[in-house]
Design a protein around this motif. Structure first.
Motif, PDB file in Angstrom:
ATOM      1  N   ARG A   1      19.793 -12.041  -4.270  1.00  0.00           N
ATOM      2  CA  ARG A   1      19.230 -11.334  -5.681  1.00  0.00           C
ATOM      3  C   ARG A   1      17.745 -11.383  -5.537  1.00  0.00           C
ATOM      4  N   ILE A   2      17.007 -12.179  -4.760  1.00  0.00           N
ATOM      5  CA  ILE A   2      15.738 -12.198  -4.525  1.00  0.00           C
ATOM      6  C   ILE A   2      15.463 -11.021  -3.593  1.00  0.00           C
ATOM      7  N   ARG A   3      15.931 -10.752  -2.621  1.00  0.00           N
ATOM      8  CA  ARG A   3      15.645  -9.517  -1.695  1.00  0.00           C
ATOM      9  C   ARG A   3      15.708  -8.418  -2.556  1.00  0.00           C
ATOM     10  N   ALA A   4      16.815  -8.288  -3.327  1.00  0.00           N
ATOM     11  CA  ALA A   4      16.904  -6.988  -4.078  1.00  0.00           C
ATOM     12  C   ALA A   4      15.751  -6.810  -5.257  1.00  0.00           C
ATOM     13  N   VAL A   5      15.398  -7.820  -5.917  1.00  0.00           N
ATOM     14  CA  VAL A   5      14.141  -7.548  -6.602  1.00  0.00           C
ATOM     15  C   VAL A   5      13.262  -7.311  -5.944  1.00  0.00           C
ATOM     16  N   MET A   6      12.803  -8.124  -4.580  1.00  0.00           N
ATOM     17  CA  MET A   6      11.619  -7.746  -3.989  1.00  0.00           C
ATOM     18  C   MET A   6      11.465  -6.379  -3.426  1.00  0.00           C
ATOM     19  N   GLU A   7      12.594  -5.896  -3.011  1.00  0.00           N
ATOM     20  CA  GLU A   7      12.378  -4.531  -2.327  1.00  0.00           C
ATOM     21  C   GLU A   7      12.245  -3.573  -3.582  1.00  0.00           C
ATOM     22  N   PHE A   8      13.125  -3.571  -4.543  1.00  0.00           N
ATOM     23  CA  PHE A   8      13.075  -2.627  -5.626  1.00  0.00           C
ATOM     24  C   PHE A   8      11.735  -2.514  -6.220  1.00  0.00           C
ATOM     25  N   VAL A   9      11.097  -3.890  -6.708  1.00  0.00           N
ATOM     26  CA  VAL A   9       9.814  -3.734  -7.087  1.00  0.00           C
ATOM     27  C   VAL A   9       8.778  -3.183  -6.273  1.00  0.00           C
ATOM     28  N   ALA A  10       8.817  -3.573  -5.055  1.00  0.00           N
ATOM     29  CA  ALA A  10       7.801  -3.033  -4.079  1.00  0.00           C
ATOM     30  C   ALA A  10       7.834  -1.366  -3.949  1.00  0.00           C
ATOM     31  N   ASN A  11       9.210  -1.027  -3.918  1.00  0.00           N
ATOM     32  CA  ASN A  11       9.255   0.411  -3.929  1.00  0.00           C
ATOM     33  C   ASN A  11       8.598   1.138  -5.197  1.00  0.00           C
ATOM     34  N   GLY A  12       8.960   0.406  -6.324  1.00  0.00           N
ATOM     35  CA  GLY A  12       8.561   0.986  -7.607  1.00  0.00           C
ATOM     36  C   GLY A  12       7.050   1.038  -7.750  1.00  0.00           C
ATOM     37  N   LEU A  13       6.525   0.057  -7.292  1.00  0.00           N
ATOM     38  CA  LEU A  13       5.055  -0.172  -7.427  1.00  0.00           C
ATOM     39  C   LEU A  13       4.353   0.830  -6.388  1.00  0.00           C
ATOM     40  N   LYS A  14       5.199   0.880  -5.046  1.00  0.00           N
ATOM     41  CA  LYS A  14       4.378   2.113  -4.054  1.00  0.00           C
ATOM     42  C   LYS A  14       4.346   3.517  -4.785  1.00  0.00           C
ATOM     43  N   ASP A  15       5.286   3.847  -5.652  1.00  0.00           N
ATOM     44  CA  ASP A  15       5.471   5.010  -6.573  1.00  0.00           C
ATOM     45  C   ASP A  15       4.184   5.058  -7.653  1.00  0.00           C
ATOM     46  N   CYS A  16       3.927   3.822  -7.894  1.00  0.00           N
ATOM     47  CA  CYS A  16       2.565   3.802  -8.935  1.00  0.00           C
ATOM     48  C   CYS A  16       1.294   3.565  -8.460  1.00  0.00           C
ATOM     49  N   ARG A  17       1.150   3.782  -7.119  1.00  0.00           N
ATOM     50  CA  ARG A  17      -0.134   3.403  -6.233  1.00  0.00           C
ATOM     51  C   ARG A  17      -1.463   4.357  -6.765  1.00  0.00           C
ATOM     52  N   ALA A  18      -0.860   5.434  -7.276  1.00  0.00           N
ATOM     53  CA  ALA A  18      -2.100   6.477  -7.558  1.00  0.00           C
ATOM     54  C   ALA A  18      -2.760   5.865  -8.961  1.00  0.00           C
ATOM     55  N   ARG A  19      -1.857   5.495  -9.697  1.00  0.00           N
ATOM     56  CA  ARG A  19      -2.255   4.911 -11.139  1.00  0.00           C
ATOM     57  C   ARG A  19      -2.977   3.429 -10.969  1.00  0.00           C
ATOM     58  N   LEU A  20      -2.484   2.691 -10.011  1.00  0.00           N
ATOM     59  CA  LEU A  20      -3.119   1.373 -10.121  1.00  0.00           C
ATOM     60  C   LEU A  20      -4.500   1.560  -9.225  1.00  0.00           C
ATOM     61  N   GLU A  21      -4.662   2.649  -8.597  1.00  0.00           N
ATOM     62  CA  GLU A  21      -6.009   2.787  -7.974  1.00  0.00           C
ATOM     63  C   GLU A  21      -6.857   3.823  -8.835  1.00  0.00           C
ATOM     64  N   GLY A  22      -6.592   4.136 -10.017  1.00  0.00           N
ATOM     65  CA  GLY A  22      -7.303   5.233 -10.698  1.00  0.00           C
ATOM     66  C   GLY A  22      -7.371   6.270 -10.391  1.00  0.00           C
ATOM     67  N   ALA A  23      -6.419   6.819  -9.425  1.00  0.00           N
ATOM     68  CA  ALA A  23      -6.682   8.180  -9.033  1.00  0.00           C
ATOM     69  C   ALA A  23      -6.096   9.213 -10.045  1.00  0.00           C
ATOM     70  N   VAL A  24      -5.240   8.860 -10.898  1.00  0.00           N
ATOM     71  CA  VAL A  24      -4.471   9.646 -11.603  1.00  0.00           C
ATOM     72  C   VAL A  24      -5.110   9.550 -13.182  1.00  0.00           C
ATOM     73  N   ARG A  25      -5.560  10.456 -13.863  1.00  0.00           N
ATOM     74  CA  ARG A  25      -6.082  10.465 -15.066  1.00  0.00           C
ATOM     75  C   ARG A  25      -5.479  11.378 -16.288  1.00  0.00           C
TER      76      ARG A  25
END
Length: 295
Positions: free
Chosen positions: A271-295
């Motif tokens: 269950r820990i692996r499942a959450v870690m992998e899923f969240v990591a992939n989800g945050l990868k898709d949000c990388r532009a927003r996290l870095e302020g590249a999408v306005r």
């Protein structure tokens, strides 16, 4: 008389010794102040030893109290180690995972990821905590931490999943410029322990212009939307807010890495692996927003 010290007795003594008060021990153990007081009295009466001296600043352990607390720490470490190792043998993606993160990340990025995770893994329940203090993963206060950090704890394992950039924002109709010497500023309250932003505001000479302070990032966002002044906010949180405008590019001095962490004994749990992998992939898709590249 039964002078035996039980594990629950040791937990009471250890919690009081480490927090220095009955109320602090109660919060840690999820017990009332009255219950901790009664339990301590029962333990001291049963064993026939006084474990604490009451002072003006709280509860100070006697030599006997220090000895019991030290032993309790060793017992607690062994118990937690056993719990983690047993949990690590779980091979099925089911059960409960407790996560700790910040209020801003939960509101601005993580909630949609968690919602999609629950649809994908309906047998795994999520518990999310957003305390101001860092949870101790070694104590099993949480299983996974999703936190901005320049120096993550060495006793945890995980990965860097992005970078959080921040910039200066103001209400759109405020008509203020960052160079305006008369502009009011919004800052973090001392209890927020936001030392990086505190240091930046001190270096920029903004403390005297800070007329409003609040102890959460979401509180700073609300203050900026209300027109209380200029504020440094995470780009992922403020760029999409129609009430705010960004004044300039992200501030390099306030850029921080985002980490996804767990305890080494839990990393192979299904269950820990499942959450870690899923969240990591989800945050990868949000990388532009996290870095302020999408306005």
């Amino acid at each position: 008389m039964n002078r035996q010290l039980l594990w629950d007795d040791l937990r009471i003594v250890l919690a009081i010794a480490e927090t220095g008060s009955l109320s602090g021990a109660g919060r840690r153990l999820e017990l009332s102040h009255a219950t901790v007081f009664r339990r301590l009295g029962d333990i001291e009466a049963r064993v026939g030893v006084k474990f604490f001296e009451r002072t003006r600043t709280g509860y100070s352990p006697t030599p006997a109290g220090e000895e019991v607390a030290a032993g309790a720490r060793r017992v607690e470490a062994e118990v937690l180690d056993i719990e983690r190792r047993v949990a690590g043998r779980d091979l099925r993606p089911s059960g409960t995972v407790r996560l700790t993160t910040t209020d801003a990340l939960l509101s601005g990025v993580l909630s949609p990821i968690f919602a999609e995770f629950r649809r994908t893994f309906p047998d795994i329940s999520l518990e999310v905590a957003v305390p101001s203090q860092l949870f101790n993963l070694s104590r099993r206060e949480a299983d996974i931490a999703i936190r901005p950090s320049s120096t993550p704890p060495e006793n945890l394992v995980g990965r860097k999943v992005g970078r959080i950039d921040q910039a200066i924002y103001a209400k759109k109709d405020l008509k203020r410029d960052v160079r305006d010497l008369h502009a009011d500023w919004i800052g973090p309250d001392e209890s927020m322990a936001y030392r990086v932003l505190d240091a930046w505001m001190e270096t920029e000479g903004l403390n005297d212009r800070c007329r409003y302070r609040v102890d959460t990032t979401l509180g700073m966002l609300a203050a900026a939307r209300a027109g209380l002044g200029l504020a440094v906010l995470p780009c992922y949180l403020a760029d999409n807010d129609s009430a705010l405008t960004r004044l300039g590019e992200p501030l390099p001095a306030l850029s921080v890495d985002l980490w996804l962490l767990t305890h080494p004994d839990l990393r192979n749990t299904a269950r820990i692996r499942a959450v870690m992998e899923f969240v990591a992939n989800g945050l990868k898709d949000c990388r532009a927003r996290l870095e302020g590249a999408v306005r």
